[in-house]
Write an enzyme that holds these catalytic residues in place. Structure first.
Site, short mmCIF file in Angstrom:
data_model
loop_
_atom_site.label_atom_id
_atom_site.label_comp_id
_atom_site.label_asym_id
_atom_site.label_seq_id
_atom_site.Cartn_x
_atom_site.Cartn_y
_atom_site.Cartn_z
N PHE A 145 32.79 51.85 39.26
CA PHE A 145 34.04 51.96 38.28
C PHE A 145 34.82 53.29 38.70
O PHE A 145 35.11 53.98 37.89
CB PHE A 145 33.60 52.27 36.78
CG PHE A 145 32.71 50.88 36.46
CD1 PHE A 145 33.49 49.58 36.34
CD2 PHE A 145 31.30 50.99 36.03
CE1 PHE A 145 32.77 48.50 36.15
CE2 PHE A 145 30.54 49.72 35.88
CZ PHE A 145 31.26 48.51 35.70
N ILE A 151 31.96 46.07 45.05
CA ILE A 151 31.59 46.54 43.77
C ILE A 151 31.31 45.62 42.88
O ILE A 151 31.13 46.30 41.38
CB ILE A 151 32.41 47.95 43.42
CG1 ILE A 151 33.64 47.66 43.16
CG2 ILE A 151 32.21 48.71 44.51
CD1 ILE A 151 34.51 48.68 42.25
N ARG A 153 50.41 37.40 43.53
CA ARG A 153 49.63 36.12 43.71
C ARG A 153 48.27 36.50 43.27
O ARG A 153 47.67 37.47 43.82
CB ARG A 153 49.90 35.78 45.12
CG ARG A 153 48.87 34.71 45.50
CD ARG A 153 48.95 34.38 47.05
NE ARG A 153 50.37 33.42 47.45
CZ ARG A 153 51.04 33.18 48.41
NH1 ARG A 153 50.62 34.15 49.43
NH2 ARG A 153 52.10 32.69 48.45
N GLY A 155 46.46 44.53 43.31
CA GLY A 155 45.08 44.56 42.66
C GLY A 155 45.36 44.16 41.06
O GLY A 155 46.12 44.24 40.56
N GLU A 165 41.93 47.21 37.69
CA GLU A 165 42.14 48.08 36.53
C GLU A 165 43.36 47.71 35.35
O GLU A 165 43.14 48.32 34.18
CB GLU A 165 42.61 49.39 37.24
CG GLU A 165 41.36 49.93 38.11
CD GLU A 165 41.74 51.25 38.73
OE1 GLU A 165 42.85 51.47 38.99
OE2 GLU A 165 40.99 52.05 39.12
#
Length: 736
Positions: A246, A472, A619, A693, A696
């Site tokens: 995180f 992660i 995408r 991404g 988040e």
């Protein structure tokens, strides 16, 4: 490979493997307990010793003396390391914290000594025998007392202005017929990842190898080299699996530094894990923010003035929390002002935590937007749609690469049944429960960085991919495997992925929501190079050759891939570098979050009953792992809204609830069914894969959606997170 023009049609557009839901590459290892994490490396060398860190018992001051004689004489003890014998230690480039008090103490639980012993238990027992005398000094621990004195921050964490002005905000705000002017508080947050920070360090001559839990290999070798004063080329970091980060494991922490120092001193491998209570006051955290939002609007709902001022605190030289990032680009408004102020606090360092800036910033902005919608008598969704913008206010010549923000809002409202919401708060009851609906917008920047990969195709048809990217828990292994398989026309079971080794080609690692799009672009570049080698060996035109179903095709010619590489294994390595597309376009991800809560009218208990996220992130490389990231962010948002707070002892300068008993995070009973939808979108300006991404984006906007739902249920507005019953119980509607 250069990427300086928007992507056209390329092999990833086949979407035979990319864009499809696949199980995790490493799923069997994790579910059987055979995935090896940092502290579990036992057979890398003989004679592993154990280190145990003793943290400072004061928050600010100086070490007067350290008496280690009793500890050194204790059973099994090999050495006791302090600033007096550790050698000089520098500071890394991204964190400002010093990894050992030397002799000044900067914050509570800053390491003052490490006991190295034959067993962990011996090291822990001996640490209690160390006697430290301090000269204590008065420190600053309360952000609220420094609002007037805190200066404007010097820089954003990744560059850019900390103060922005567009138009004439003060004049426009004063003239606005409808205004909101409120202050919101977001407390200090802990990363609270499952796996603690841990390292095993081994020296071979002047070469250092560390098995560690770290998200970004390139930052790790750089910062560890700076701290130890050795070339980064002399350092190898290995982090095959990470049990959550995180942002808290972005780069070097004290476990890595002190394991390396101790191993060098005792000339043996040394293993150190941070005990859970030490992590809260020793490592980084999301710092507390106090934010003032001023909105001015016309009576038709058009925003005319948008102001966002924010205060955070940090160690001297530390970074500010960039809470105004979202405000600068999410909504229209001709007159705008944002400002970040940074106080000096003598607490552990504040730094990156999942969606730094956007997550706490939207916790204020999106509640203020709801407050304005109510004053205007507008539906919160329609108010946000009314104030959508297609202009980057600070650089009007720069358009958004894509912006399906309104589509996210409308899709979410329809899917969630938003029309059933009662505009007047406190109107819906089910027995003793007050029911409310809330929503909030989501935005997160979509950065991308240079990334490389190495691919090797052997005569058996196995393709091995190597890159220093880490996983992660986000699915990095899987999307790398998918990308390579799609590019080379191979099934997934013919692709082997190796990650998390700094000796592999460099990527930006896992962080800042740039890992997935960066590393897959690097794999794309390496595979394109390999395709070119194979095509030319076959006498084909590389630009017109297809790799499909284990075949190499050019026109009406078709050669099995294994025949095309019959001369032996082929290796290709490349990286992808970017031109000025990020300067020509404003590149972001967008979303909308919806929540339904029930609040007990007698006890004030809040139950989140259902939630929906609608996300636009280019995408979607793997809908299954993407959904996992989003619902993980939503779970984290529940914690931020309702329970998470590192409580500061303002007299003694420490976070007093420094364990997972006192720092509450959501558990199974707190989390309802979570639904995540993805808008069908491609963004050719970001990478050849046209993907962004998403890790988040799934968090930003969640907490304010819950806060707005609680207000809709009760009619009570709480502007200090977390929303705990002590802040509203006495104001609950009277029961009939």
């Amino acid at each position: 490979m250069k990427f300086d023009t928007p992507a056209g049609k390329n092999p990833t557009d086949r979407m035979a493997i990319i864009g499809q839901s696949h199980d995790r590459y490493e799923a069997r290892l994790k579910t059987t307990g055979t995935a090896t994490y940092a502290y579990e490396y036992h057979r890398i060398a003989t004679g592993i010793a154990y280190g145990y860190i003793l943290g400072a018992s004061i928050a600010k001051g100086r070490i007067r003396s350290i008496d280690t004689r009793r500890a050194e004489a204790a059973p099994g003890v090999i050495a006791v390391v302090t600033y007096q014998n550790a050698g000089p230690l520098g500071v890394g480039q991204f964190y400002v914290q010093r990894m050992m008090a030397a002799p000044n103490v900067d914050h509570y639980h800053q390491p003052v000594a490490v006991v190295v012993a034959e067993t962990f238990e011996q090291a822990r027992a001996a640490s209690s025998l160390i006697h430290v005398e301090y000269i204590e000094q008065r420190g600053q621990f309360d952000l609220a007392t420094q609002l007037k004195s805190a200066p404007v921050a010097r820089q954003m964490p990744f560059g850019g202005p900390t103060e922005t002005w567009v138009g004439n905000f003060e004049q426009a705000y004063a003239a606005s017929p409808v205004k909101v002017d409120e202050t919101y508080t977001v407390p200090d947050h802990a990363h609270a990842m499952m796996e603690p920070h841990a390292t095993v360090a081994v020296w071979q001559g002047d070469k250092l190898t560390c098995w560690t839990s770290i998200q970004q290999m390139n930052w790790g070798t750089r910062d560890l080299g700076l701290i130890l004063g050795i070339p980064r080329e002399s350092i190898r970091l290995i982090s095959s699996f990470i049990g959550g980060g995180f942002g808290g494991k972005g780069t070097v922490q004290c476990d890595l530094v002190l394991a390396a120092v101790c191993a060098r001193m005792v000339r043996r491998p040394v293993k150190i894990a941070l005990q859970r209570p030490l992590m809260f006051n020793t490592t980084i955290h999301r710092p507390k923010t106090i934010q003032r939002i001023r909105l001015g609007a016309e009576r038709n709902g058009r925003l005319t003035a948008v102001g966002h001022e924010s205060w955070s605190g940090n160690l001297p030289g530390g970074r500010t929390e960039p809470t105004t990032l979202s405000t600068r680009g999410l909504y229209a408004g001709a007159h705008r002002m944002t400002q970040l102020r940074l106080a000096t606090l003598d607490l552990a360092e504040g730094n990156a935590m999942r969606a730094p800036g956007e997550a706490p910033g939207l916790m204020a902005l999106e509640v203020a937007m709801d407050e304005m919608a109510e004053k205007l008598g507008m539906d919160p969704v329609e108010f946000r749609i009314t104030n959508d913008t297609q202009v980057d206010h600070e650089t009007p010549s720069r358009s958004f690469s894509s912006r399906p923000f309104v589509e996210c809002l409308r899709t979410g409202a329809t899917r969630f049944g938003w029309k059933a919401r009662q505009a007047t708060p406190g109107q819906v009851r089910e027995g003793h429960w007050l029911i409310g609906l809330g929503m909030a917008s989501a935005i997160r920047g979509a950065p991308i960085s240079k990334a490389g990969a190495r691919v090797k195709l052997d005569p058996n048809g196995l393709l091995t991919v190597e890159t220093d990217m880490t996983d992660i828990g986000t699915g990095s292994y899987t999307i790398v495997q998918q990308t390579a398989a799609e590019m080379m026309g191979l099934p997934l079971n013919k692709v082997i992925v190796k990650l998390g080794d700094s000796s592999f080609p460099e990527t930006p690692g896992s962080g800042g929501q740039q890992g997935a799009t960066s590393v897959t672009a690097g794999v794309y570049a390496a595979c394109m190079k390999l395709r070119g080698i194979i095509a030319r060996q076959a006498g084909f035109n590389p630009e017109l050759t297809e790799f499909v179903d284990g075949q190499v095709r050019f026109g009406n010619r078709n050669i099995p891939l294994l025949k095309a590489i019959s001369g032996g294994a082929l290796v290709a390595e490349d990286s992808i570098e970017y031109g000025d597309l990020a300067k020509r376009f404003s590149i972001h991800t967008f979303g909308a979050h919806f929540a339904e809560v029930a609040v007990n009218s007698f006890t004030g208990e809040v139950r989140v009953r259902r939630m929906l996220a609608v996300c636009a992130a280019g995408r979607i490389l793997n809908p299954k792992t993407a959904r996992s990231q989003v619902i993980g962010g939503m779970t984290m948002g529940i914690g931020a809204a309702l329970m998470e707070e590192m409580v500061v002892d303002k007299q003694n300068g420490l976070f007093i609830n420094h364990d997972l008993a006192g720092y509450e995070v959501p558990v199974h009973a707190d989390v309802p069914y979570l639904e995540a939808l993805f808008v069908d979108e491609l963004d050719p300006a970001i990478s050849p894969l046209k993907a962004k991404g998403i890790g988040e984006l799934g968090l930003t906007g969640v907490a304010p959606a819950i806060a707005n739902a609680i207000y809709n249920a009760t009619g009570i507005r709480v502007r200090q997170y977390p929303i705990t019953i002590d802040k509203y119980l006495d104001r609950l509607p009277v029961n009939a």
